[in-house]
Design a protein around this motif. Sequence first.
Motif, PDB file in Angstrom:
ATOM      1  N   GLN A 240       0.841  -1.199   0.000  1.00  0.00           N
ATOM      2  CA  GLN A 240       0.000   0.000   0.000  1.00  0.00           C
ATOM      3  C   GLN A 240       0.878   1.252   0.000  1.00  0.00           C
ATOM      4  O   GLN A 240       1.853   1.337   0.765  1.00  0.00           O
TER       5      GLN A 240
ATOM      6  N   LEU B 287       1.163   5.762  -1.179  1.00  0.00           N
ATOM      7  CA  LEU B 287       0.526   7.047  -1.442  1.00  0.00           C
ATOM      8  C   LEU B 287       1.186   7.663  -2.671  1.00  0.00           C
ATOM      9  O   LEU B 287       2.401   7.549  -2.856  1.00  0.00           O
TER      10      LEU B 287
ATOM     11  N   VAL C 168       1.559  14.034   6.857  1.00  0.00           N
ATOM     12  CA  VAL C 168       0.571  13.286   6.081  1.00  0.00           C
ATOM     13  C   VAL C 168       0.722  11.786   6.327  1.00  0.00           C
ATOM     14  O   VAL C 168      -0.267  11.081   6.573  1.00  0.00           O
ATOM     15  N   VAL C 169       1.936  11.289   6.290  1.00  0.00           N
ATOM     16  CA  VAL C 169       2.161   9.853   6.461  1.00  0.00           C
ATOM     17  C   VAL C 169       1.891   9.419   7.902  1.00  0.00           C
ATOM     18  O   VAL C 169       1.259   8.394   8.137  1.00  0.00           O
TER      19      VAL C 169
ATOM     20  N   GLN D 294      -1.736   9.098   8.521  1.00  0.00           N
ATOM     21  CA  GLN D 294      -2.262   7.868   7.917  1.00  0.00           C
ATOM     22  C   GLN D 294      -1.963   6.663   8.792  1.00  0.00           C
ATOM     23  O   GLN D 294      -2.817   5.807   9.022  1.00  0.00           O
TER      24      GLN D 294
ATOM     25  N   ALA E 293      -4.007   6.625  12.043  1.00  0.00           N
ATOM     26  CA  ALA E 293      -5.407   6.263  11.818  1.00  0.00           C
ATOM     27  C   ALA E 293      -5.581   4.781  11.507  1.00  0.00           C
ATOM     28  O   ALA E 293      -6.683   4.323  11.209  1.00  0.00           O
TER      29      ALA E 293
ATOM     30  N   GLY F  97      -3.837   3.123   9.090  1.00  0.00           N
ATOM     31  CA  GLY F  97      -3.500   2.796   7.716  1.00  0.00           C
ATOM     32  C   GLY F  97      -2.108   2.225   7.602  1.00  0.00           C
ATOM     33  O   GLY F  97      -1.331   2.205   8.567  1.00  0.00           O
TER      34      GLY F  97
ATOM     35  N   VAL G 171       1.418   2.275   5.126  1.00  0.00           N
ATOM     36  CA  VAL G 171       2.132   2.967   4.055  1.00  0.00           C
ATOM     37  C   VAL G 171       3.476   2.257   3.852  1.00  0.00           C
ATOM     38  O   VAL G 171       4.360   2.347   4.698  1.00  0.00           O
TER      39      VAL G 171
END
Length: 228
Positions: free
Chosen positions: A32, A34, A69-70, A73, A76, A78, A80
């Motif tokens: 996954q 971005l 930003v990372v 993510q 939350a 997520g 990356v």
Amino acid sequence: MAELVFFSGTMDCGKSTLALQMDHNHRARGRQGLIFTRLDRAGESVLSSRLGLATSAVEVSEDLDFWEVVVAQLTAGGKVDYLICDEAQFYTPEQVEQLARLVDELDIEVYAFGIMADFRTRLFPGSQRLVELADRTQVLQVAALCWCGARATHNARVVDGVMVNEGEQVVVGDTAAGQSEVDYEVLCRRHHTRRMSSRAAQAAAVSADVLPFDLDACPIPPRRSEFP
């Protein structure tokens, strides 16, 4: 170990196409990531290739913080694994440093794609910082060609059909002539230095005043075996 890799080349050498392909390959293996871009020719929040491929992306404003930003993510819930960062020449040096920090501290792969130098043959600040910090800098092997057939190494800005070497560093345009107020063309060093765009060459070809050597294509160096 994760790496910060900078893929560079002139316009028309396939940087955005490679960025899209790399994202596809990673996602096909369940990873996954971005995707980021800035001032793409197709508009805001889009990573596009001249081959007609495109995907949605996060638009990189001057105040965007990659680290924030990372981390948001990840916080939350997520995942990356990697970042695809197109048009990286337009990033600020501070943003490039944030990308390096993501690699070093969070072990996230970062693949940056961008032009090295502008139409004045000056390094973009973002590209300069990438060269300084990247684990690897890779020049793309797909060679864009000058109108004379030689490998294109320089980006030229064309305004109203005339090549210019002064003006703001960042002006959005494309290599498709007539698509915008500002066009770009890739040239070899010889013809960039002489400001001989394809249109100028065509005009000179029908002029009785031009000397023959003004239109000569760039000579191709002999193979090593051809040297005495």
